[in-house]
Design a protein around this motif. Structure first.
Motif, PDB file in Angstrom:
ATOM      1  N   HIS A   1       0.845  -1.195   0.000  1.00 53.88           N
ATOM      2  CA  HIS A   1       0.000   0.000   0.000  1.00 53.88           C
ATOM      3  C   HIS A   1       0.878   1.241   0.000  1.00 53.88           C
ATOM      4  O   HIS A   1       1.856   1.302   0.746  1.00 53.88           O
ATOM      5  CB  HIS A   1      -0.887   0.047   1.252  1.00 53.88           C
ATOM      6  N   VAL A   2       0.514   2.216  -0.808  1.00 50.15           N
ATOM      7  CA  VAL A   2       1.231   3.482  -0.832  1.00 50.15           C
ATOM      8  C   VAL A   2       0.858   4.268   0.416  1.00 50.15           C
ATOM      9  O   VAL A   2      -0.319   4.461   0.710  1.00 50.15           O
ATOM     10  CB  VAL A   2       0.905   4.289  -2.105  1.00 50.15           C
ATOM     11  N   LYS A   3       1.881   4.695   1.162  1.00 55.16           N
ATOM     12  CA  LYS A   3       1.655   5.464   2.389  1.00 55.16           C
ATOM     13  C   LYS A   3       1.685   6.965   2.156  1.00 55.16           C
ATOM     14  O   LYS A   3       0.991   7.709   2.818  1.00 55.16           O
ATOM     15  CB  LYS A   3       2.714   5.113   3.439  1.00 55.16           C
ATOM     16  N   GLY A   4       2.523   7.424   1.240  1.00 56.40           N
ATOM     17  CA  GLY A   4       2.635   8.849   1.000  1.00 56.40           C
ATOM     18  C   GLY A   4       3.927   9.171   0.287  1.00 56.40           C
ATOM     19  O   GLY A   4       4.590   8.300  -0.259  1.00 56.40           O
ATOM     20  N   ALA A   5       4.287  10.448   0.319  1.00 57.32           N
ATOM     21  CA  ALA A   5       5.506  10.913  -0.338  1.00 57.32           C
ATOM     22  C   ALA A   5       6.524  11.327   0.712  1.00 57.32           C
ATOM     23  O   ALA A   5       6.163  11.753   1.806  1.00 57.32           O
ATOM     24  CB  ALA A   5       5.184  12.097  -1.246  1.00 57.32           C
ATOM     25  N   SER A   6       7.786  11.174   0.362  1.00 53.85           N
ATOM     26  CA  SER A   6       8.863  11.630   1.235  1.00 53.85           C
ATOM     27  C   SER A   6      10.108  11.841   0.383  1.00 53.85           C
ATOM     28  O   SER A   6      10.144  11.456  -0.782  1.00 53.85           O
ATOM     29  CB  SER A   6       9.133  10.625   2.357  1.00 53.85           C
ATOM     30  N   ASP A   7      11.105  12.464   0.962  1.00 54.19           N
ATOM     31  CA  ASP A   7      12.372  12.657   0.273  1.00 54.19           C
ATOM     32  C   ASP A   7      13.380  11.671   0.823  1.00 54.19           C
ATOM     33  O   ASP A   7      13.524  11.536   2.031  1.00 54.19           O
ATOM     34  CB  ASP A   7      12.878  14.087   0.447  1.00 54.19           C
ATOM     35  N   ARG A   8      14.071  10.984  -0.071  1.00 57.73           N
ATOM     36  CA  ARG A   8      15.152  10.050   0.289  1.00 57.73           C
ATOM     37  C   ARG A   8      16.389  10.495  -0.451  1.00 57.73           C
ATOM     38  O   ARG A   8      16.403  10.513  -1.682  1.00 57.73           O
ATOM     39  CB  ARG A   8      14.841   8.617  -0.139  1.00 57.73           C
ATOM     40  N   ASP A   9      17.401  10.856   0.277  1.00 56.41           N
ATOM     41  CA  ASP A   9      18.669  11.285  -0.322  1.00 56.41           C
ATOM     42  C   ASP A   9      18.460  12.369  -1.378  1.00 56.41           C
ATOM     43  O   ASP A   9      19.062  12.341  -2.455  1.00 56.41           O
ATOM     44  CB  ASP A   9      19.410  10.090  -0.926  1.00 56.41           C
ATOM     45  N   GLY A  10      17.568  13.322  -1.083  1.00 56.80           N
ATOM     46  CA  GLY A  10      17.326  14.442  -1.981  1.00 56.80           C
ATOM     47  C   GLY A  10      16.425  14.137  -3.161  1.00 56.80           C
ATOM     48  O   GLY A  10      16.246  14.975  -4.038  1.00 56.80           O
ATOM     49  N   LEU A  11      15.835  12.957  -3.200  1.00 55.78           N
ATOM     50  CA  LEU A  11      14.968  12.548  -4.306  1.00 55.78           C
ATOM     51  C   LEU A  11      13.539  12.417  -3.806  1.00 55.78           C
ATOM     52  O   LEU A  11      13.287  11.785  -2.772  1.00 55.78           O
ATOM     53  CB  LEU A  11      15.453  11.201  -4.867  1.00 55.78           C
ATOM     54  N   HIS A  12      12.597  13.018  -4.536  1.00 56.76           N
ATOM     55  CA  HIS A  12      11.181  12.910  -4.181  1.00 56.76           C
ATOM     56  C   HIS A  12      10.709  11.486  -4.470  1.00 56.76           C
ATOM     57  O   HIS A  12      10.856  11.002  -5.593  1.00 56.76           O
ATOM     58  CB  HIS A  12      10.370  13.921  -4.988  1.00 56.76           C
ATOM     59  N   CYS A  13      10.180  10.808  -3.457  1.00 56.25           N
ATOM     60  CA  CYS A  13       9.817   9.387  -3.587  1.00 56.25           C
ATOM     61  C   CYS A  13       8.418   9.117  -3.068  1.00 56.25           C
ATOM     62  O   CYS A  13       7.890   9.850  -2.224  1.00 56.25           O
ATOM     63  CB  CYS A  13      10.776   8.531  -2.758  1.00 56.25           C
TER      64      CYS A  13
END
Length: 115
Positions: free
Chosen positions: A7-19
């Motif tokens: 299930h998709v939980k949401g958006a976040s940034d990982r190592d400067g990348l929008h994920c």
């Protein structure tokens, strides 16, 4: 490793990348709960950026608890061979299982288009 739920939980940034952050349950006893992070790829699909073990417990993690590591990066542990090379077949299989789970790819597409 077989994906049993995603299930998709949401958006976040990982190592400067929008994920997009995807919560994944698997059949793998040592890694039953994972979070997989997906970013845009050049071929108009999604790249799996990293996978973390989700050991968060609501009783201990309702606040920023630095006493234990609830989210440990396990990407290398899951997909590296004994010779320290990435098993791209295994990694790609896991990625496709997650993205093919009903609704996940569409939810990521909506999230990445609007976030």
């Amino acid at each position: 490793m077989i994906v049993t739920e995603a299930h998709v939980k949401g958006a976040s940034d990982r190592d400067g990348l929008h994920c997009a952050e995807v919560e994944v349950q698997t059949s793998d006893a040592p890694n039953p709960d994972l979070l997989a992070y997906f970013g845009r790829s050049r071929d108009n699909d999604y790249d799996m950026v990293t996978v973390v073990r989700n050991d968060a417990r609501p009783d201990a993690d309702w606040y920023d608890n630095s006493l234990h590591q609830a989210y440990a990066d396990v990407t290398d542990e899951l997909f590296d061979t004994p010779t320290m090379k990435t098993d791209w077949g295994e990694r790609e299989s896991f990625k496709e299982q997650v993205l093919s789970y009903p609704g996940v790819r569409a939810d990521i597409r909506r999230l990445m288009d609007w976030s």
